[in-house]
Design a protein around this motif. Structure first.
Motif, PDB file in Angstrom:
ATOM      1  N   ALA A 112       0.782  -1.063   0.049  1.00 39.98           N
ATOM      2  CA  ALA A 112       0.018   0.021   0.071  1.00 39.98           C
ATOM      3  C   ALA A 112       0.949   1.360  -0.067  1.00 39.98           C
ATOM      4  N   THR A 113       1.945   1.154   0.871  1.00 40.60           N
ATOM      5  CA  THR A 113       2.824   2.270   0.952  1.00 40.60           C
ATOM      6  C   THR A 113       3.468   2.612  -0.493  1.00 40.60           C
ATOM      7  N   ARG A 114       3.921   1.395  -1.096  1.00 38.86           N
ATOM      8  CA  ARG A 114       4.651   1.638  -2.359  1.00 38.86           C
ATOM      9  C   ARG A 114       3.959   2.124  -3.298  1.00 38.86           C
ATOM     10  N   LYS A 115       2.570   1.669  -3.517  1.00 36.02           N
ATOM     11  CA  LYS A 115       1.774   2.337  -4.357  1.00 36.02           C
ATOM     12  C   LYS A 115       1.352   3.716  -4.364  1.00 36.02           C
ATOM     13  N   GLN A 116       1.409   4.227  -3.069  1.00 41.12           N
ATOM     14  CA  GLN A 116       0.890   5.346  -2.586  1.00 41.12           C
ATOM     15  C   GLN A 116       2.256   6.558  -2.968  1.00 41.12           C
ATOM     16  N   VAL A 117       3.139   5.887  -2.633  1.00 39.24           N
ATOM     17  CA  VAL A 117       4.419   6.815  -2.620  1.00 39.24           C
ATOM     18  C   VAL A 117       5.609   6.546  -3.544  1.00 39.24           C
ATOM     19  N   TYR A 118       5.671   5.308  -3.927  1.00 40.99           N
ATOM     20  CA  TYR A 118       6.926   4.669  -4.780  1.00 40.99           C
ATOM     21  C   TYR A 118       6.477   4.350  -6.167  1.00 40.99           C
ATOM     22  N   ASP A 119       5.281   4.602  -6.640  1.00 37.15           N
ATOM     23  CA  ASP A 119       5.015   4.223  -8.021  1.00 37.15           C
ATOM     24  C   ASP A 119       6.039   4.786  -8.917  1.00 37.15           C
ATOM     25  N   PRO A 120       6.527   3.649  -9.800  1.00 38.84           N
ATOM     26  CA  PRO A 120       7.794   4.078 -10.608  1.00 38.84           C
ATOM     27  C   PRO A 120       7.290   5.279 -11.607  1.00 38.84           C
ATOM     28  N   ASN A 121       6.117   5.166 -11.948  1.00 43.27           N
ATOM     29  CA  ASN A 121       5.652   6.391 -12.979  1.00 43.27           C
ATOM     30  C   ASN A 121       5.600   7.618 -12.275  1.00 43.27           C
ATOM     31  N   MET A 122       5.763   7.895 -11.173  1.00 44.45           N
ATOM     32  CA  MET A 122       5.689   9.087 -10.334  1.00 44.45           C
ATOM     33  C   MET A 122       6.921   9.320  -9.461  1.00 44.45           C
ATOM     34  N   LEU A 123       8.008   8.519  -9.880  1.00 46.23           N
ATOM     35  CA  LEU A 123       9.142   8.542  -8.909  1.00 46.23           C
ATOM     36  C   LEU A 123      10.547   9.328  -9.778  1.00 46.23           C
ATOM     37  N   ASP A 124      10.986  10.319  -9.294  1.00 44.52           N
ATOM     38  CA  ASP A 124      12.163  10.697  -9.894  1.00 44.52           C
ATOM     39  C   ASP A 124      13.212   9.469 -10.219  1.00 44.52           C
ATOM     40  N   PRO A 125      13.556   9.149 -11.656  1.00 42.90           N
ATOM     41  CA  PRO A 125      14.439   7.882 -11.825  1.00 42.90           C
ATOM     42  C   PRO A 125      15.691   8.037 -11.112  1.00 42.90           C
ATOM     43  N   ALA A 126      16.052   9.048 -10.739  1.00 39.69           N
ATOM     44  CA  ALA A 126      17.529   9.199 -10.020  1.00 39.69           C
ATOM     45  C   ALA A 126      17.237   9.104  -8.436  1.00 39.69           C
ATOM     46  N   GLN A 127      16.072   9.011  -7.845  1.00 39.63           N
ATOM     47  CA  GLN A 127      15.988   8.770  -6.524  1.00 39.63           C
ATOM     48  C   GLN A 127      16.186   7.491  -6.134  1.00 39.63           C
ATOM     49  N   PRO A 128      17.174   7.301  -5.028  1.00 37.46           N
ATOM     50  CA  PRO A 128      17.581   5.988  -4.603  1.00 37.46           C
ATOM     51  C   PRO A 128      16.675   5.329  -3.802  1.00 37.46           C
ATOM     52  N   VAL A 129      16.373   4.047  -4.036  1.00 35.97           N
ATOM     53  CA  VAL A 129      15.532   3.331  -3.412  1.00 35.97           C
ATOM     54  C   VAL A 129      15.795   1.817  -3.276  1.00 35.97           C
ATOM     55  N   GLY A 130      17.165   1.732  -3.356  1.00 32.67           N
ATOM     56  CA  GLY A 130      17.967   0.333  -3.127  1.00 32.67           C
ATOM     57  C   GLY A 130      18.150  -0.004  -1.618  1.00 32.67           C
ATOM     58  N   PRO A 131      18.647  -0.883  -1.174  1.00 34.26           N
ATOM     59  CA  PRO A 131      18.871  -1.360   0.177  1.00 34.26           C
ATOM     60  C   PRO A 131      19.862  -0.381   0.936  1.00 34.26           C
ATOM     61  N   SER A 132      19.370   0.015   1.953  1.00 37.91           N
ATOM     62  CA  SER A 132      20.548   0.899   2.484  1.00 37.91           C
ATOM     63  C   SER A 132      21.761   0.285   3.215  1.00 37.91           C
ATOM     64  N   ALA A 133      22.657   1.045   3.164  1.00 29.75           N
ATOM     65  CA  ALA A 133      24.003   0.572   3.871  1.00 29.75           C
ATOM     66  C   ALA A 133      24.086   0.315   5.184  1.00 29.75           C
ATOM     67  N   TYR A 134      22.794   1.028   5.755  1.00 33.15           N
ATOM     68  CA  TYR A 134      23.038   0.890   7.243  1.00 33.15           C
ATOM     69  C   TYR A 134      21.866  -0.205   7.838  1.00 33.15           C
ATOM     70  N   ARG A 135      21.804  -1.176   7.167  1.00 31.33           N
ATOM     71  CA  ARG A 135      20.763  -2.095   7.636  1.00 31.33           C
ATOM     72  C   ARG A 135      21.385  -2.812   8.883  1.00 31.33           C
ATOM     73  N   ASP A 136      22.640  -2.783   9.114  1.00 32.86           N
ATOM     74  CA  ASP A 136      23.200  -3.492  10.410  1.00 32.86           C
ATOM     75  C   ASP A 136      24.265  -2.762  10.874  1.00 32.86           C
ATOM     76  N   PHE A 137      24.013  -1.463  10.789  1.00 24.85           N
ATOM     77  CA  PHE A 137      24.868  -0.346  11.438  1.00 24.85           C
ATOM     78  C   PHE A 137      24.634  -0.360  12.863  1.00 24.85           C
TER      79      PHE A 137
END
Length: 391
Positions: A34-59
């Protein structure tokens, strides 16, 4: 969706085409649908916006609290930045000091000079800060410095706009989505036809460029709407007022609306008032002076948009930072929130009729509406209330 895709192909407007919709990115696939559809729709997302895994997952922070935070601001010359500092100094810092989790915040200002900001960030790292917040910066210029900080155990958090470094954590509204909604609103407000002047923010910053791309796409969705000019308001009322005054003086033809990035709407209103022209619709954000004009002229426009309430934006990135320092593990690089549309009835709840149309203060929606605790929980592997942290 077809209309949106067609709008993006209008080359005459200079609108950059969006990238083809990718598969759900790793990391982002852990965010509720639901959150992906609301805010991260690829058709409505800046193509340069970083959305990959965070480098701080185990920080894990290099030391326990109380932490020292660096705030490497890029600019201090508008009402938005002043409101950010006001929330930080008066509310956020005292709260977290009382909790025993933060010792101090060291603030620097670079006045839109990337080289100065880079130097200041490196000095903050070398001085021993535990994390750095940056604001509204060039999306690529700081990347080597962000890596420098990461290698020394200092995470960097980008407030209101993104950095493209894999070692930064970003938070903001989805600016491209917000811009598209604003562009569509403007087209509808002027009856789906007419001439529109576009007032950008600070070109070259991710927040400004993403939002501007969306605005142009939203306007281009209406074939009888024409963009007749584009100027930079620098997110500053005085600058926007001067630039719009010059544009109006040299372009006497028909103008039906002005799409302006906040914080500059008060300057645009003043320019219109002083021009002698009719008070055509402009886009209004959170500046209280502009909202006061609307409060006193309730039929002026139909609605407005919160895109970056300054105090709430600072609180959003601060809460993300505290969770990260506590080891909660951010899932992805960018935590985005949706824009909030509001009406004059909402303004009436906040402002009296005798409000000050010259007020430099800001309309805030509050943290519960702008990255609430349960909303942020979705973006962390080990979510918990950060105020209850016991090292």
């Amino acid at each position: 969706m077809f209309r949106f895709a067609k709008a993006l192909a209008v080359a005459a407007l200079g609108v950059s085409l969006f990238a083809a919709a990718p598969a759900v990115a790793e990391g982002l696939d852990e965010i509720p649908e639901a959150t992906r559809k609301q805010v991260y729709d690829p058709n409505m997302l800046d193509p340069a916006q970083p959305v990959g895994p965070s480098a701080y997952r185990d920080f894990k922070a290099k030391r326990g609290p109380p932490w020292v935070i660096g705030y490497a601001s890029s600019y201090a010359g508008n009402t938005w930045r002043a409101a950010v500092m006001d929330r930080l100094a008066k509310d956020i810092l005292p709260k977290w000091q009382k909790l025993g989790l933060v010792k101090d915040v060291i603030v620097t200002q670079s006045n839109l000079n990337d080289s100065v900001q880079i130097q200041q960030m490196r000095q903050l790292v070398d001085q021993g800060v535990d994390a750095i917040i940056v604001c509204c910066s060039n999306p690529t210029a700081l990347n080597q410095t962000v890596k420098y900080a990461y290698e020394r155990g200092v995470p960097v958090f980008s407030l209101t706009g993104y950095l493209t470094s894999p070692y930064s954590i970003n938070s903001s509204v989805n600016y491209q989505l917000a811009g598209y909604e604003i562009g569509k609103w403007m087209a509808e407000e002027i009856g789906k036809k007419g001439n529109v002047l576009v007032v950008e923010g600070i070109p070259g910053t991710s927040g400004s460029d993403s939002q501007n791309r969306g605005v142009l796409a939203g306007l281009a969705a209406y074939p009888d709407v024409k963009v007749v000019g584009s100027i930079a308001g620098m997110w500053t009322d005085q600058v926007a007022q001067g630039e719009v005054q010059k544009w109006l003086a040299t372009n006497p033809g028909q103008l039906d609306g002005i799409a302006v990035q906040s914080a500059a709407e008060m300057g645009v209103l003043r320019a219109l008032q002083q021009s002698g022209r009719d008070m055509i619709p402009i886009t209004i954000g959170g500046e209280l002076g502009a909202n006061c004009y609307w409060r006193q002229n309730p039929d002026y426009i139909s609605s407005a948009f919160h895109v970056w309430p300054p105090g709430d934006d600072m609180e959003l990135i601060w809460n993300i930072m505290m969770r990260t320092l506590q080891g909660q593990g951010p899932k992805i690089q960018s935590v985005l929130v949706p824009p909030i549309k509001f009406t004059v009835e909402d303004v009436k709840k906040e402002l009296k009729e005798d409000c000050d149309p010259n007020s430099a203060d800001w309309f805030h929606v509050g943290p519960k509406a702008w990255g609430a605790e349960d909303y942020l929980d979705q973006f962390f592997l080990r979510p918990a209330d950060p105020t209850q942290y016991k090292p």
